[in-house]
Scaffold this motif. Structure first.
Motif, PDB file in Angstrom:
ATOM      1  N   ALA A  30       0.144  -1.619  -0.027  1.00  0.00           N
ATOM      2  CA  ALA A  30      -0.210   0.368  -0.027  1.00  0.00           C
ATOM      3  C   ALA A  30       1.347   1.719   0.142  1.00  0.00           C
ATOM      4  CB  ALA A  30      -0.676  -0.081   1.118  1.00  0.00           C
TER       5      ALA A  30
ATOM      6  N   TYR B 103       1.735   2.280  -3.286  1.00  0.00           N
ATOM      7  CA  TYR B 103       0.806   2.806  -3.865  1.00  0.00           C
ATOM      8  C   TYR B 103       0.253   4.485  -3.567  1.00  0.00           C
ATOM      9  CZ  TYR B 103       0.527  -1.656  -6.834  1.00  0.00           C
ATOM     10  OH  TYR B 103       1.154  -2.768  -7.932  1.00  0.00           O
ATOM     11  N   ASN B 104       0.488   4.073  -3.040  1.00  0.00           N
ATOM     12  CA  ASN B 104      -0.030   5.370  -2.404  1.00  0.00           C
ATOM     13  C   ASN B 104       0.738   6.844  -1.416  1.00  0.00           C
ATOM     14  OD1 ASN B 104      -3.172   4.765  -1.887  1.00  0.00           O
ATOM     15  ND2 ASN B 104      -2.513   2.598  -1.422  1.00  0.00           N
ATOM     16  N   ASN B 105       2.046   6.407  -1.813  1.00  0.00           N
ATOM     17  CA  ASN B 105       3.187   6.801  -1.285  1.00  0.00           C
ATOM     18  C   ASN B 105       3.063   7.150   0.400  1.00  0.00           C
ATOM     19  OD1 ASN B 105       5.948   8.816  -1.957  1.00  0.00           O
ATOM     20  ND2 ASN B 105       4.340  10.476  -2.371  1.00  0.00           N
TER      21      ASN B 105
END
Length: 609
Positions: A219, A222-224
């Motif tokens: 995660a 993908y979501n920095n």
């Protein structure tokens, strides 16, 4: 007048244009009681001196206060405003302004008094023309006009005093901007509660910890996302709690930290062999005794990744949980070319006592500084683990269907997160494949985060221990602003010194001035001029220009015997008249038929035949 007149009644000994009766005023102190001299309280030299000394002391104190404010980061104030109905900004601006108002008011009144007295001071010096004495009214002039006329008439004390009064106007705005309340970091010694200690979790075999860690890592890519609380880079520290206070912004402690290194390297040689259209083989060599291979089916997709145990590189009989691993990556370019690489990683851990800090706003952990090795007895660095590190992606075989599913998910999630991170780099996957260290760097970052997050649960057990802490809070501090403080200090000291000098000198010029009542009232003015006679030259409706013209040729002074204002002919102008007569002209005066008390000048007649 009725009855007979004497020469002293009709012709003044001082001027032939009017008559006075100052000589008839009784001599004070002999014939009548001499009243006490009037001196305004604000011009008392002791009061002026004390106020000037106070100004100088305030200027010095202000510089000292600024120095203390700079060195101690301001002054402590209550966390909450004690006056709930007033804002802090109002208090910091209004109160200092209120404190300087009496000083500003004092110097303005003192300057006003000097202007009030100046015509009488000039009269006490004698031989003053009307424009510099009885026609001069500094009180009716604004300060800028006062500056002009005081310079013109060379009344230097009035000029300097007016300049000082103008500078006094700056005291209030500067005082209003002198203070401000800032939220300043303030460190206090306190304690925290450590709720974790080093110890091996008993539920590792269920793989829930590694699955959660792999999920967070995936995660984060993908979501920095940043590292979670109590984790930063290679460090995972024992969790702790502190008292809940809104003002606390940071806490620093000495606690236990586990350092994880994944030790990833690139292969010394890498070969790709196309066995068939459905079989591609990778061969990677990392050392003479460490190599690995992988076969995959290109038809499974253009992007493939996996992780396998590096059994050939591990000690004999080592459990899969602790063996080093190979990460494999495969990609087919848009042109149809195949790209592949492998990364070898051999995780290790070390435990230390570290000094670190945490931001309370988001739970982010600061830098960890090693204080000393962790020597307490435990089952992580001791038996049964003996300091070995879980690889976190390859696990011993299990008959539990759920554990097998978790193992596959972990394997896929971690290697997939590395592959996704590599594709997010500038230039995309192809640039990462072309960079010899591209996948080594990507694997090191993602794999380190996965193992550091997992370390929180597999290498720590619940505990409750009090440890020292330093709490940093945003405390309100009263700060002294540098520029207003310097300017205000200079003004305080300058006004104090200059005003003291001006008033001392003016006090000396008033030594021959004896007024027995405030000179501003009409009665006081009449008492000084009613016997002087020159009022006969003026009419009630004369303007300033007409009065100046009618009083031309006269000088004015205070009578030394009675204190009355007396007028005399200007001897210099009379001398000029005599010179004119020598040139063939003379001036004759005769009684005006309209006024028995006024002389008028007749035409000028030439001398000689």
């Amino acid at each position: 007048m009725s009855g007979s007149t004497t020469p002293s009644d009709t012709v003044s000994p001082r001027s032939s244009r009017f008559r006075d009766s100052v000589h008839r005023i009784p001599t004070p102190g002999t014939q009548v009681h001499r009243p006490k001299r009037y001196e305004p309280l604000v011009l008392n030299i002791y009061i002026v001196g004390g106020t000037a000394l106070l100004m100088i002391c305030l200027g010095i104190a202000l510089e000292v206060a600024l120095h203390i404010s700079n060195t101690q980061n301001g002054y402590s104030v209550p966390q909450k405003n004690v006056f709930s109905f007033l804002s802090t900004q109002f208090l910091t601006s209004f109160v200092p302004t209120l404190l300087v108002v009496p000083l500003a008011y004092f110097w303005e009144v003192a300057e006003w008094m000097l202007r009030w007295y100046q015509p009488y001071v000039t009269l006490s010096e004698g031989n003053a023309p009307a424009a510099r004495s009885i026609l001069l009214d500094y009180i009716a002039l604004n300060r800028l006009t006062t500056l002009y006329y005081s310079f013109k008439h060379r009344h230097w004390l009035i000029n300097v005093s007016t300049l000082t009064a103008l500078s006094v106007l700056l005291l209030q705005p500067l005082a209003g901007s002198l203070f401000q309340v800032l939220q300043v970091p303030h460190v206090t010694a306190s304690s925290a509660t450590s709720i974790r200690t080093v110890g091996l979790s008993t539920t590792i075999s269920q793989l829930n910890t590694f699955l959660a860690s792999a999920g967070y890592t995936d995660a984060a890519v993908y979501n920095n996302l940043d590292d979670p609380p109590f984790i930063t880079g290679v460090w995972s520290v024992a969790q702790f709690t502190i008292p809940s206070e809104d003002s606390i912004t940071n806490v620093a402690v000495n606690t236990t930290g586990i350092q994880t290194h994944v030790n990833c390297t690139k292969p010394t040689s890498f070969e790709t062999t196309m066995v068939s259209s459905s079989n591609v083989t990778f061969q990677a060599t990392f050392s003479d005794t460490c190599n690995g291979s992988l076969s995959l089916n290109p038809s499974d997709g253009p992007d493939q990744f996996s992780v396998t145990a590096a059994s050939t590189c591990a000690p004999s009989n080592q459990d899969l949980d602790f063996q080093p691993v190979f990460f494999w990556f495969y990609h087919v370019t848009e042109s149809g070319d195949s790209q592949g690489t492998a990364v070898f990683c051999q995780p290790s851990i070390a435990i230390f006592v570290v000094q670190t800090s945490m931001a309370m706003s988001d739970g982010s952990l600061g830098n960890c500084t090693i204080v000393e090795p962790f020597n307490a007895t435990n089952n992580v660095t001791g038996s049964p683990l003996n300091g070995a590190a879980y690889n976190g992606v390859i696990f011993d075989s299990s008959n539990n269907t759920y554990v097998i599913a978790r193992a596959l998910a972990i394997n896929s999630a971690v290697s997939g997160a590395i592959y996704q991170y590599a594709s997010d780099q500038t230039g995309g996957l192809e640039s990462t494949f072309n960079d010899p260290d591209g996948f080594v760097q990507a694997t090191t970052k993602i794999y380190t985060q996965h193992l550091s997050v997992a370390a929180q649960s597999i290498y720590f057990l619940p505990a409750n221990e009090t440890i020292p802490a330093q709490l940093t809070s945003d405390a309100p501090r009263l700060s002294v602003e540098a520029l207003p403080a310097h300017l205000l200090s200079v003004l305080f000291i300058s006004i104090g010194i200059i005003s003291l000098i001006v008033h001392v000198l003016h006090h000396r010029t008033r030594r021959n001035l004896w007024l027995t009542s405030p000179p501003g009232s009409i009665a006081a003015i009449v008492s000084l001029t009613s016997r002087s006679g020159f009022g006969e030259l003026l009419l009630p409706y004369d303007d300033v220009t007409r009065m100046n013209s009618n009083l031309a040729g006269l000088t004015f002074r205070l009578d030394s015997r009675t204190g009355a204002i007396v007028a005399e002919e200007d001897l210099d102008m009379l001398g000029a008249g005599d010179n004119a007569a020598l040139l063939g002209k003379k001036k004759n005066y005769s009684w005006s038929p309209r006024s028995p008390m006024t002389f008028i000048k007749e035409k000028e007649e030439p001398d000689g035949p």
